[in-house]
Design a protein around this motif. Structure first.
Motif, PDB file in Angstrom:
ATOM      1  N   GLU A  72       4.727 -11.168  38.756  1.00 54.59           N
ATOM      2  CA  GLU A  72       4.642 -10.627  37.402  1.00 54.59           C
ATOM      3  C   GLU A  72       3.580  -9.532  37.403  1.00 54.59           C
ATOM      4  OE1 GLU A  72       3.082 -12.036  32.999  1.00 54.59           O
ATOM      5  OE2 GLU A  72       3.393 -13.528  34.560  1.00 54.59           O
ATOM      6  N   VAL A  73       3.900  -8.391  36.826  1.00 54.03           N
ATOM      7  CA  VAL A  73       2.907  -7.324  36.686  1.00 54.03           C
ATOM      8  C   VAL A  73       2.106  -7.633  35.427  1.00 54.03           C
ATOM      9  CG1 VAL A  73       2.501  -4.860  36.388  1.00 54.03           C
ATOM     10  CG2 VAL A  73       4.388  -5.649  37.834  1.00 54.03           C
ATOM     11  N   GLN A  79      -3.226   5.390  37.207  1.00 52.29           N
ATOM     12  CA  GLN A  79      -4.188   5.842  38.211  1.00 52.29           C
ATOM     13  C   GLN A  79      -4.118   5.042  39.517  1.00 52.29           C
ATOM     14  OE1 GLN A  79      -5.855   8.603  37.216  1.00 52.29           O
ATOM     15  NE2 GLN A  79      -4.637   8.321  35.367  1.00 52.29           N
ATOM     16  N   GLY A  80      -3.156   4.152  39.663  1.00 50.15           N
ATOM     17  CA  GLY A  80      -3.028   3.373  40.892  1.00 50.15           C
ATOM     18  C   GLY A  80      -3.588   1.972  40.815  1.00 50.15           C
ATOM     19  N   PHE A  81      -4.066   1.541  39.645  1.00 51.48           N
ATOM     20  CA  PHE A  81      -4.565   0.175  39.472  1.00 51.48           C
ATOM     21  C   PHE A  81      -3.430  -0.739  39.017  1.00 51.48           C
ATOM     22  CE2 PHE A  81      -5.889  -3.211  36.617  1.00 51.48           C
ATOM     23  CZ  PHE A  81      -6.790  -3.905  37.407  1.00 51.48           C
ATOM     24  N   LEU A 133       7.421   1.761  44.837  1.00 56.27           N
ATOM     25  CA  LEU A 133       6.004   1.441  44.718  1.00 56.27           C
ATOM     26  C   LEU A 133       5.715   0.214  45.580  1.00 56.27           C
ATOM     27  CD1 LEU A 133       5.374   1.802  40.869  1.00 56.27           C
ATOM     28  CD2 LEU A 133       5.070   3.520  42.668  1.00 56.27           C
ATOM     29  N   ILE A 134       4.607   0.284  46.324  1.00 59.20           N
ATOM     30  CA  ILE A 134       4.126  -0.896  47.036  1.00 59.20           C
ATOM     31  C   ILE A 134       2.802  -1.304  46.410  1.00 59.20           C
ATOM     32  CG2 ILE A 134       5.337  -0.461  49.193  1.00 59.20           C
ATOM     33  CD1 ILE A 134       2.497   0.471  50.245  1.00 59.20           C
ATOM     34  N   TYR A 135       2.544  -2.600  46.417  1.00 58.32           N
ATOM     35  CA  TYR A 135       1.393  -3.164  45.731  1.00 58.32           C
ATOM     36  C   TYR A 135       0.508  -3.902  46.721  1.00 58.32           C
ATOM     37  CZ  TYR A 135       4.369  -2.363  41.661  1.00 58.32           C
ATOM     38  OH  TYR A 135       5.165  -1.795  40.705  1.00 58.32           O
ATOM     39  N   ASP A 136      -0.809  -3.827  46.507  1.00 60.03           N
ATOM     40  CA  ASP A 136      -1.774  -4.550  47.327  1.00 60.03           C
ATOM     41  C   ASP A 136      -2.542  -5.519  46.436  1.00 60.03           C
ATOM     42  OD1 ASP A 136      -4.511  -5.041  48.536  1.00 60.03           O
ATOM     43  OD2 ASP A 136      -3.506  -4.006  50.198  1.00 60.03           O
ATOM     44  N   TYR A 142      -1.643   0.175  43.743  1.00 60.38           N
ATOM     45  CA  TYR A 142      -0.260   0.445  44.110  1.00 60.38           C
ATOM     46  C   TYR A 142      -0.147   1.908  44.488  1.00 60.38           C
ATOM     47  CZ  TYR A 142       0.535   2.822  39.657  1.00 60.38           C
ATOM     48  OH  TYR A 142       0.474   3.699  38.594  1.00 60.38           O
ATOM     49  N   MET A 143       0.901   2.233  45.245  1.00 60.06           N
ATOM     50  CA  MET A 143       1.177   3.632  45.572  1.00 60.06           C
ATOM     51  C   MET A 143       2.657   3.801  45.855  1.00 60.06           C
ATOM     52  SD  MET A 143      -0.467   4.301  49.237  1.00 60.06           S
ATOM     53  CE  MET A 143      -0.212   3.328  50.655  1.00 60.06           C
TER      54      MET A 143
END
Length: 162
Positions: A72-73, A79-81, A133-136, A142-143
């Protein structure tokens, strides 16, 4: 339809290639409406947490077994957060296909070590897309990354020939 129409694993042989360093994305068919990929997973390989850019995705696993961990987001900015929370986990095998849930489109696919075997998943994406998009989880970032093929129509690409 996917559950009622199992794929003979032998019919996919020319489209399958495995790499010890990463799961492989192997293009079988592509049109304006959809693309079909065979994704080959060695034991223990997992995808990064990713989305599908709003596209539909249906998945079957004619060989082996895979887990899909949905997320879940919780928060995401421009800004990438991002902040994610684990949601449900499902298992796929030849008798249990799946799809990307509209409500939970962020996920990771895992060939868990305890499964003890290689796996092949077939993915139908509608429409085709070439980035996601990939998430860490640790850095809460994310980027956007490009998506590449390891083989196209049964022929290895420069990605796997290098």
């Amino acid at each position: 339809y996917i559950a009622a129409s199992p794929v003979d694993p032998g019919s996919m042989q020319r489209y399958l290639c495995y790499e010890a360093t990463h799961y492989t994305r192997n293009l079988i068919h592509k049109s304006e409406l959809f693309e079909l990929l065979a994704i080959c997973w060695d034991v223990g390989q997992v995808s990064r947490i990713h989305n599908h850019q709003g596209q539909n995705c249906w998945m079957a696993v004619p060989v082996g077994r895979l887990a899909v961990q949905n997320y879940e987001v919780v928060r995401q900015d421009d800004q990438g957060f991002c902040e994610l929370r684990e949601a449900n986990r499902i298992e796929m095998d030849p008798a249990h296909p799946s799809y990307v849930e509209r409500e939970l489109p962020v996920h990771s696919v895992l060939n868990l070590p305890e499964y003890g075997q290689r796996a092949v998943s077939l993915h139908v994406y509608s429409y085709p897309y070439d980035h996601c998009l990939i998430y860490d989880l640790k850095s809460k970032t994310y980027m956007d990354v490009p998506l590449l093929y390891d083989s196209v129509y049964g022929e290895r690409t420069a990605l796997t020939n290098s």
